[in-house]
Design an enzyme around this catalytic site. Structure first.
Site, short mmCIF file in Angstrom:
data_model
loop_
_atom_site.label_atom_id
_atom_site.label_comp_id
_atom_site.label_asym_id
_atom_site.label_seq_id
_atom_site.Cartn_x
_atom_site.Cartn_y
_atom_site.Cartn_z
N SER A 142 14.70 30.10 71.61
CA SER A 142 14.09 29.19 72.57
C SER A 142 12.70 28.88 72.06
O SER A 142 12.15 29.62 71.23
CB SER A 142 13.99 29.89 73.93
N TYR A 155 12.37 37.25 79.34
CA TYR A 155 12.95 36.16 78.54
C TYR A 155 12.12 35.93 77.28
O TYR A 155 12.65 35.83 76.17
CB TYR A 155 13.00 34.90 79.41
P1 NAD Z 1 24.12 28.26 80.73
O1 NAD Z 1 23.81 29.07 81.94
O2 NAD Z 1 24.62 26.87 80.87
O3 NAD Z 1 25.14 29.04 79.80
C1 NAD Z 1 25.04 30.41 79.56
C2 NAD Z 1 26.34 30.90 79.00
O4 NAD Z 1 26.21 32.32 78.79
C3 NAD Z 1 27.51 30.71 79.96
O5 NAD Z 1 28.68 30.45 79.21
C4 NAD Z 1 27.62 32.07 80.64
O6 NAD Z 1 28.92 32.36 81.14
C5 NAD Z 1 27.27 32.97 79.48
N1 NAD Z 1 26.85 34.30 79.88
C6 NAD Z 1 25.88 34.66 80.76
N2 NAD Z 1 25.84 36.00 80.87
C7 NAD Z 1 26.80 36.48 80.05
C8 NAD Z 1 27.27 37.78 79.74
N3 NAD Z 1 26.73 38.89 80.30
N4 NAD Z 1 28.28 37.91 78.87
C9 NAD Z 1 28.87 36.81 78.31
N5 NAD Z 1 28.47 35.56 78.56
C10 NAD Z 1 27.45 35.40 79.44
O7 NAD Z 1 22.77 28.32 79.88
P2 NAD Z 1 22.25 27.47 78.63
O8 NAD Z 1 21.05 26.75 79.09
O9 NAD Z 1 23.35 26.75 77.95
O10 NAD Z 1 21.72 28.66 77.71
C11 NAD Z 1 22.33 29.04 76.49
C12 NAD Z 1 21.29 29.69 75.60
O11 NAD Z 1 20.27 28.73 75.32
C13 NAD Z 1 20.59 30.87 76.25
O12 NAD Z 1 20.38 31.89 75.28
C14 NAD Z 1 19.27 30.28 76.68
O13 NAD Z 1 18.24 31.25 76.75
C15 NAD Z 1 19.01 29.29 75.57
N6 NAD Z 1 18.07 28.25 75.91
C16 NAD Z 1 18.29 27.39 76.94
C17 NAD Z 1 17.35 26.42 77.22
C18 NAD Z 1 17.52 25.43 78.32
O14 NAD Z 1 16.57 24.69 78.60
N7 NAD Z 1 18.67 25.34 78.96
C19 NAD Z 1 16.18 26.33 76.46
C20 NAD Z 1 16.00 27.23 75.42
C21 NAD Z 1 16.94 28.18 75.15
#
Ligand code: NAD
Length: 260
Positions: A142, A155
């Site tokens: 991130s 985080y």
């Molecule tokens: P999201 O909530 O849409 O997806 C998260 C995914 O992780 C889902 O498939 C969920 O089922 C899975 N998950 C959660 N807990 C779990 C567990 N214990 N075991 C297995 N699977 C699990 O979130 P996203 O925004 O797509 O985030 C994905 C990654 O991107 C994360 O690591 C997040 O930190 C990172 N990220 C997101 C953003 C943003 O703005 N959305 C920005 C930077 C980084």
């Protein structure tokens, strides 16, 4: 480009992970999906994206906070497809609170899912990648792996940690065909961020659209969300031969967030 390779993407039933799984399937890679909630909808989307290359899509519901589940998932990937060539450590959760109010069990969960799970998948994937002298490990960190924000201690700690793990994994394999790099998104409008938009709308008494603008305005000079499709293209680049010597980078796609 990736025909004959297998990619395992953690947390790929939603958001960024699903976008990356679709992008890799489009390039011909077989996919192991993982994550909570409905798996059949995502599986159909990934299957459709890879149909032209007859990709195969499997699913394992490992809870990424449990080592035994992760071990079972990695063994499943190898059993189903021969080996995992591309590992995308993407599963992640968020919790927002000041340090002194941060629930201890939430701290443990964020560190386990956002950081420790990547150590386990990586240690389990590396032997086969090294034996094949080809592998790609992509850590979805991130912009919070590069800079901090108030109320996101667990985080930010986990994301800085995974950037560190990325560098060490890259260095330990620098003379092999196995690379490890991190992707550092700014705001991406997924369910994880929608929760923060909802909280902002409620706190300020404004509409959802207004809350999105406030969220972007606080951090992201471009005033635009990065999309899962854009992030998938970066993952595809890391898997390409042009990226053979890209090792240990933490590449932000953040609309200028970290440039400030
Ligand atoms: P999201 O909530 O849409 O997806 C998260 C995914 O992780 C889902 O498939 C969920 O089922 C899975 N998950 C959660 N807990 C779990 C567990 N214990 N075991 C297995 N699977 C699990 O979130 P996203 O925004 O797509 O985030 C994905 C990654 O991107 C994360 O690591 C997040 O930190 C990172 N990220 C997101 C953003 C943003 O703005 N959305 C920005 C930077 C980084």
């Amino acid at each position: 480009m990736l025909k004959g390779k297998t990619a395992l993407v953690t947390g790929s039933t939603s958001g960024i992970g699903l976008g990356i799984a679709i992008g890799l399937a489009r390039q011909g890679a077989n996919i192991v999906l993982n994550g909570f909630g409905d798996a059949e909808g995502p599986r159909a989307q990934v299957q459709a994206a890879g149909q032209h290359a007859s990709v195969r899509v499997a699913y394992h519901g490992a809870d990424m906070s449990r080592v035994a589940d992760i071990e079972d998932m990695m063994a499943f990937g190898a059993r189903e497809f021969g080996q995992v060539d591309i590992l995308v450590n993407n599963a992640g959760i968020q919790h927002v609170a000041n340090v002194e109010d941060f629930p201890v069990e939430r701290w443990d969960s964020v560190i386990a899912i956002n950081l420790t799970s990547a150590f386990h998948t990586t240690r389990l994937a590396l032997p086969a990648m090294k034996a094949a002298n080809w592998g790609r490990i992509i850590n979805v960190a991130s912009v919070h792996g590069l800079v901090g924000s108030a109320q996101k201690s667990a985080y930010v700690a986990a994301k800085h940690g995974i950037v560190g793990l990325t560098k060490v994994t890259a260095l330990e394999n620098a003379t092999t065909g196995v690379t490890c790099n991190a992707i550092c998104p700014g705001w991406v409008l997924t369910p994880l961020v929608q929760k923060q938009v909802d909280a902002k709308a409620a706190a300020l008494g404004v509409s959802n659209e207004e809350a999105k603008k406030v969220l972007l305005g606080e951090k992201e000079p471009s005033m635009q969300f990065t999309t899962p499709e854009e992030l998938a293209e970066l993952a595809v680049f890391f898997c390409s031969s042009a990226a053979n010597n890209v090792r240990g980078v933490a590449w932000n796609m953040d609309g200028g967030w970290a440039a400030q």
